[in-house]
Design an enzyme around this catalytic site. Structure first.
Site, mmCIF file in Angstrom:
data_model
loop_
_atom_site.group_PDB
_atom_site.id
_atom_site.type_symbol
_atom_site.label_atom_id
_atom_site.label_comp_id
_atom_site.label_asym_id
_atom_site.label_seq_id
_atom_site.Cartn_x
_atom_site.Cartn_y
_atom_site.Cartn_z
ATOM 1 N N ARG A 1 42.701 38.916 45.172
ATOM 2 C CA ARG A 1 42.247 37.430 45.269
ATOM 3 C C ARG A 1 40.838 37.344 44.194
ATOM 4 O O ARG A 1 40.883 36.279 43.494
ATOM 5 C CB ARG A 1 41.557 37.276 46.595
ATOM 6 C CG ARG A 1 42.758 36.817 47.614
ATOM 7 C CD ARG A 1 42.352 37.334 48.880
ATOM 8 N NE ARG A 1 42.694 38.825 48.938
ATOM 9 C CZ ARG A 1 43.618 39.413 49.247
ATOM 10 N NH1 ARG A 1 44.828 38.820 49.602
ATOM 11 N NH2 ARG A 1 43.840 40.822 49.334
ATOM 12 N N THR A 2 39.974 38.264 44.194
ATOM 13 C CA THR A 2 38.930 38.083 43.620
ATOM 14 C C THR A 2 39.000 38.024 41.828
ATOM 15 O O THR A 2 38.572 37.262 41.148
ATOM 16 C CB THR A 2 37.903 38.897 44.084
ATOM 17 O OG1 THR A 2 37.684 39.134 45.316
ATOM 18 C CG2 THR A 2 36.311 38.519 43.439
ATOM 19 N N LYS B 1 35.988 59.538 30.186
ATOM 20 C CA LYS B 1 35.502 60.623 29.089
ATOM 21 C C LYS B 1 34.057 60.892 29.506
ATOM 22 O O LYS B 1 33.324 61.585 28.877
ATOM 23 C CB LYS B 1 35.706 60.203 28.085
ATOM 24 C CG LYS B 1 37.175 59.967 27.434
ATOM 25 C CD LYS B 1 37.185 59.413 26.101
ATOM 26 C CE LYS B 1 38.520 58.728 25.775
ATOM 27 N NZ LYS B 1 38.535 57.913 24.439
ATOM 28 N N ARG C 1 33.098 44.386 40.019
ATOM 29 C CA ARG C 1 33.161 44.834 41.354
ATOM 30 C C ARG C 1 33.211 46.523 41.098
ATOM 31 O O ARG C 1 33.710 47.150 40.199
ATOM 32 C CB ARG C 1 34.614 44.594 41.985
ATOM 33 C CG ARG C 1 35.004 45.178 43.111
ATOM 34 C CD ARG C 1 36.339 44.944 43.706
ATOM 35 N NE ARG C 1 35.971 43.552 44.324
ATOM 36 C CZ ARG C 1 36.839 43.024 45.288
ATOM 37 N NH1 ARG C 1 37.875 43.607 45.403
ATOM 38 N NH2 ARG C 1 36.550 41.838 45.709
ATOM 39 N N HIS D 1 29.005 40.310 48.747
ATOM 40 C CA HIS D 1 30.365 39.569 48.129
ATOM 41 C C HIS D 1 30.033 38.272 48.082
ATOM 42 O O HIS D 1 30.647 37.547 48.802
ATOM 43 C CB HIS D 1 31.459 39.988 48.970
ATOM 44 C CG HIS D 1 32.844 39.923 48.173
ATOM 45 N ND1 HIS D 1 32.964 39.096 46.970
ATOM 46 C CD2 HIS D 1 34.093 40.112 48.455
ATOM 47 C CE1 HIS D 1 34.268 39.105 46.731
ATOM 48 N NE2 HIS D 1 34.867 39.470 47.607
HETATM 49 N N1 CP Z 1 38.673 39.011 49.743
HETATM 50 C C1 CP Z 1 38.777 39.864 48.575
HETATM 51 O O1 CP Z 1 37.774 40.390 48.044
HETATM 52 O O2 CP Z 1 40.067 40.134 48.331
HETATM 53 P P1 CP Z 1 40.237 41.069 47.310
HETATM 54 O O3 CP Z 1 39.830 42.654 47.367
HETATM 55 O O4 CP Z 1 41.894 41.162 46.974
HETATM 56 O O5 CP Z 1 39.728 40.661 45.890
#
Ligand code: CP
Length: 309
Positions: free
Chosen positions: A59-60, A87, A109, A137
């Site tokens: 999603r993100t 590396k 992320r 998040h």
């Molecule tokens: N909600 C969320 O962060 O989903 P993903 O891990 O698929 O990005």
């Protein structure tokens, strides 16, 4: 009109109510772009957004890429397992090299808490946290708040119940921060072993009793059991978790009749949420996903627009 003061979006701890309302207002104006025949506006033409995902995401990652593209920015994706990090290059050195190619923003992320902060301190590029470890998040919480405000109007005095693995949940932390800023009353519920010490100091009610947690709730949010972050045994068994905490249609009757059912995804159907609840009339889970694009468009626009001023 409120002013956007953030250079980066690392978490929501210092983001004001006025700034959250500005994100909501900006996202509202961008939402219809995704239903146009030509899903594009020129707001970020000439900008480049790098997507650095060191941990799996559907999603993100996809919605940040679509958000950037729908604002006419160029995007590039870097996956750690096919980069020179294999590396021995550090994440900061990698970011400095990406920055040397004149990107305008990095969406990051990482499985380790604090990596977006390190990149914000070590580079001159706008950093957007797309989820770091168990810490934050922020765009997930903003899209959750957007969805709630869209459905319920003001969140002042609304009861939002978050059920599940609170200990390992960056979504819970960011939602608690955003929701309390927006005037909601937050209740967190889960096994005592999956409840962080000191969570009540974040201004939430804490309970291990799901019936009490759901009683009169305006919003019920399920969280995934994060087995990948559980090095120790936190539960006797999943069967026991399901018996005590799964959001079932019977338990949902304790909440308000039209309470919203939410989940950030990915879901473990039949573990934290029953399939008929996830797919039921009260569920807005896929609307959260749709809204994620508009909210991420708003965040990129506010961060990169401000830089261009
Ligand atoms: N909600 C969320 O962060 O989903 P993903 O891990 O698929 O990005």
């Amino acid at each position: 009109m409120a002013e956007w003061t953030q250079k980066h979006l690392l978490d929501l701890d210092d983001v004001t109510r006025e700034e959250i309302e500005l994100v909501i207002e900006t996202a509202r104006s961008f939402k219809e772009v995704s239903s146009r025949e030509v899903k594009k506006v020129p707001a970020l033409r000439g900008k480049t957004v790098a997507l650095l995902f060191f941990e799996p995401s559907t999603r993100t990652r996809v919605s940040f890429e679509l958000a950037a593209k729908r604002l006419s920015a160029d995007t590039l994706s870097i996956a750690a397992n096919v980069s020179s990090m294999t590396k021995g290059e550090t994440v900061l050195d990698m970011a400095l090299n990406i920055e040397a190619m004149n990107v305008d923003a990095m969406v990051v992320r990482h499985q380790a808490s604090g990596v977006p902060q390190i990149l914000a301190q070590g580079t001159n590029t706008v950093i957007v946290n797309a989820g770091d470890g168990c810490r934050a998040h922020p765009t997930q919480a903003l899209l959750d708040v957007f969805t709630m405000v869209d459905k319920l109007g003001s969140l002042d005095g609304k009861k939002v119940t978050i059920v599940g693995d609170i200990l390992h949940s960056r979504v819970a932390r960011s939602n608690i921060s955003a929701l309390t800023t927006m005037g909601a009353h937050v209740t967190v519920c889960g096994p005592g072993t999956l409840m962080p010490a000191g969570i009540a100091q974040m201004g939430v009610d804490v309970t291990t009793n799901i019936e009490r947690a759901l009683d009169g709730a305006d919003v019920v949010m399920g969280l995934r059991m994060q087995k990948e972050r559980q090095q120790e045994l936190f539960l006797p068994s999943i069967t026991e978790y399901v018996r005590e905490f799964c959001i079932t249609s019977e338990r949902l009757k304790k909440a308000r009749p039209n309470a919203l059912v939410m989940h950030p995804g990915p879901m473990n159907r039949g573990v934290e949420i029953a399939a008929d609840v996830a797919d039921g009339v009260q569920s807005v889970i896929l609307e959260q996903v749709t809204n994620g694009i508009a909210v991420r468009m708003a965040v990129l626009y506010l961060l990169l627009g401000r830089k261009a001023d």
